[in-house]
Write a protein that holds these residues in place. Structure first.
Motif, PDB file in Angstrom:
ATOM      1  N   CYS A  81       0.814  -1.209   0.000  1.00 39.44           N
ATOM      2  CA  CYS A  81       0.000   0.000   0.000  1.00 39.44           C
ATOM      3  C   CYS A  81       0.847   1.258   0.000  1.00 39.44           C
ATOM      4  CB  CYS A  81      -0.843  -0.021   1.276  1.00 39.44           C
ATOM      5  SG  CYS A  81      -1.979   1.331   1.417  1.00 39.44           S
ATOM      6  N   TYR A 100       0.494   3.569   1.907  1.00 40.56           N
ATOM      7  CA  TYR A 100       0.687   4.053   3.283  1.00 40.56           C
ATOM      8  C   TYR A 100       1.912   3.425   3.958  1.00 40.56           C
ATOM      9  CZ  TYR A 100      -3.783   6.436   3.094  1.00 40.56           C
ATOM     10  OH  TYR A 100      -4.783   7.288   2.749  1.00 40.56           O
ATOM     11  N   CYS A 130      -2.105   5.208  -7.072  1.00 42.36           N
ATOM     12  CA  CYS A 130      -0.915   4.743  -6.347  1.00 42.36           C
ATOM     13  C   CYS A 130       0.089   4.047  -7.251  1.00 42.36           C
ATOM     14  CB  CYS A 130      -1.330   3.823  -5.200  1.00 42.36           C
ATOM     15  SG  CYS A 130      -2.055   4.766  -3.864  1.00 42.36           S
ATOM     16  N   CYS A 184      -6.459   8.610  -0.026  1.00 40.95           N
ATOM     17  CA  CYS A 184      -7.057   7.343  -0.482  1.00 40.95           C
ATOM     18  C   CYS A 184      -8.526   7.324  -0.078  1.00 40.95           C
ATOM     19  CB  CYS A 184      -6.319   6.172   0.163  1.00 40.95           C
ATOM     20  SG  CYS A 184      -7.066   4.573  -0.220  1.00 40.95           S
ATOM     21  N   TYR A 235     -13.782   3.473  -3.531  1.00 42.04           N
ATOM     22  CA  TYR A 235     -13.571   4.304  -4.729  1.00 42.04           C
ATOM     23  C   TYR A 235     -14.857   4.436  -5.535  1.00 42.04           C
ATOM     24  CZ  TYR A 235      -8.634   5.334  -4.310  1.00 42.04           C
ATOM     25  OH  TYR A 235      -7.438   5.857  -3.891  1.00 42.04           O
TER      26      TYR A 235
HETATM   27  S1  SF4 Z   1      -5.458   3.018  -3.312  1.00 46.12           S
HETATM   28 FE1  SF4 Z   1      -5.419   3.261  -1.069  1.00 46.12          FE
HETATM   29  S2  SF4 Z   1      -5.445   1.170  -0.274  1.00 46.12           S
HETATM   30 FE2  SF4 Z   1      -4.819   1.062  -2.436  1.00 46.12          FE
HETATM   31  S3  SF4 Z   1      -2.558   1.150  -2.424  1.00 46.12           S
HETATM   32 FE3  SF4 Z   1      -3.303   3.242  -2.647  1.00 46.12          FE
HETATM   33  S4  SF4 Z   1      -3.361   4.052  -0.562  1.00 46.12           S
HETATM   34 FE4  SF4 Z   1      -3.291   1.814  -0.399  1.00 46.12          FE
END
Ligand code: SF4
Ligand code: SF4
Length: 388
Positions: free
Chosen positions: A43, A45, A277, A307, A343
């Motif tokens: 992720c 994060y 991402c 996100c 999303y």
């Molecule tokens: S979209 Fe959100 S959950 Fe998916 S990798 Fe990116 S930050 Fe992480």
């Protein structure tokens, strides 16, 4: 002069052109052979600065291939995000080289599907699940996330028998900021009209830059800027001068789901902004330097990632404003992976924001990793471009 990528020097000229994952894998394998432990991540994060300060190399474990989904569906529900199914399928079929060379796994409580999938793979490798605060504006959120990052540091230090210092984390913060500034210098070439960058070049560079250190990327950046400056000097650009400029936002897009980028391109569009991402998002912000508390600085930066797992996720609208102002798209296309509820629901706000605040046409594409919907997506994208 218009170029097709085959006509001009690729941005990264090596044997892996078009093979972003293989290039990243080779990089990680080289580091591991040199004695560095590998931390698998799932992720945006995952706090890279702490992983690097411990002396580890990150490996991205999110998977984007349809081929492992059937195996995953023997265990996981079919009505689940393909990214989760694909990632899990690679693990249970023992075919993911990134998972194979990971010495530990860093996971975050982002969406329900990932969270529960982590439970099913927790016995394969040492794993640390970070409790990600999802109300980022609450005053406790920052302190809680900083505590989680400190715990992660402890887990990595124990697992890898290495240690990180505050000075080491501060040095990694500075290295990330340098990298992000350089990446944004590259992205600036997509702000030009017409764009000098093809989506696959941005995608490939972003894929490598997520795992490689700033220092290791220096020679690549030098070549990239030389190539881009040459293109500019020769008046070489990508697409046609009047091609619709497309901002793609939403779920991560990679591997088999890059079909959406390909369809946009085949329909005559140019993807100028990749707001996900697997695109430009990880490089868009900097971390505050010299605060005296590098863990808190890292925590603050990651907590600001917009996100859809966050609520309210107002920062995504703010970032969208900046991205639209910078890349000047003609349309916004949102990619939502099947069963990604956060999303998908947030798409309504993004649509209204694009249409009402920016007067931009908006198209939502719900898709998975199969090729069964390619012609349907093509028809919708062509109709969108025809309407401009
Ligand atoms: S979209 Fe959100 S959950 Fe998916 S990798 Fe990116 S930050 Fe992480
Ligand atoms: S795309 Fe959505 S459902 Fe899939 S892993 Fe990311 S946040 Fe979860």
């Amino acid at each position: 002069m218009k170029f097709n990528v085959t006509d001009v020097k690729p941005l990264i000229e090596d044997e892996f052109v078009g093979e972003a994952a293989k290039r990243a894998l080779q990089y990680i394998q080289t580091k591991r052979s040199a004695g560095m432990p590998v931390a698998g991540i799932y992720c945006g994060y995952a706090p890279m600065e702490v992983i690097r300060a411990v002396g580890a190399v990150p490996a991205i474990l999110c998977a984007f291939a349809n081929k492992t989904i059937a195996a995953a569906e023997a265990v996981l529900p079919a009505n689940l995000c393909p990214l989760i199914k694909s990632s899990y399928g690679f693990i249970i079929t023992d075919t993911c080289p990134f998972f194979g060379i990971s010495d530990a796994v860093v996971a975050e409580t982002t969406c329900d599907g990932k969270k529960k999938m982590f439970e099913l793979i927790s016995h394969y490798k040492p794993m640390f699940v970070m409790d990600l605060p999802q109300l980022p504006d609450e005053k406790e959120a920052l302190a809680n996330w900083a505590t989680m990052i400190t715990k992660l540091q402890g887990f990595l230090e124990k697992t890898f028998e290495k240690s990180a210092t505050p000075e080491g984390i501060e040095a990694e913060i500075k290295a990330t900021n340098i990298k992000n500034r350089l990446m944004n210098r590259v992205f600036d070439y997509a702000t030009k009209k017409p764009s000098l960058l093809k989506w696959s070049e941005t995608y490939e560079l972003a894929f490598l830059a997520q795992v490689a250190t700033t220092e290791d990327l220096q020679p690549i950046f030098q070549e990239v800027f030389k190539t881009l400056e040459e293109r500019e000097a020769k008046g070489v650009y990508y697409g046609t001068a009047s091609a619709p400029r497309v901002l793609v936002t939403g779920c991560p897009v990679g591997g088999d789901s890059t079909k959406v980028y390909k369809i946009i391109e085949e329909a005559g569009g140019v993807v100028v902004a990749m707001d996900s991402c697997t695109g430009m998002k990880p490089f868009m912000t900097e971390i505050e330097e010299n605060t005296g508390n590098p863990i808190a600085a890292v925590a603050a930066r990651y907590l600001q990632l917009p996100c859809s797992c966050m609520t309210p996720n107002t920062r995504r609208l703010d970032e969208l404003d900046k991205t639209i102002a910078r890349f000047q798209p003609d349309v916004v296309i949102e990619v939502v992976l099947h069963a990604c509820h956060s999303y998908n629901i947030e798409a309504y706000k993004i649509m209204n924001h694009a249409k009402n605040k920016h007067n931009l046409p908006y198209l939502k594409i719900e898709t998975d990793y199969s090729d069964g919907d390619v012609e349907q997506i093509r028809t919708r994208v062509e109709a969108l471009f025809d309407s401009l």
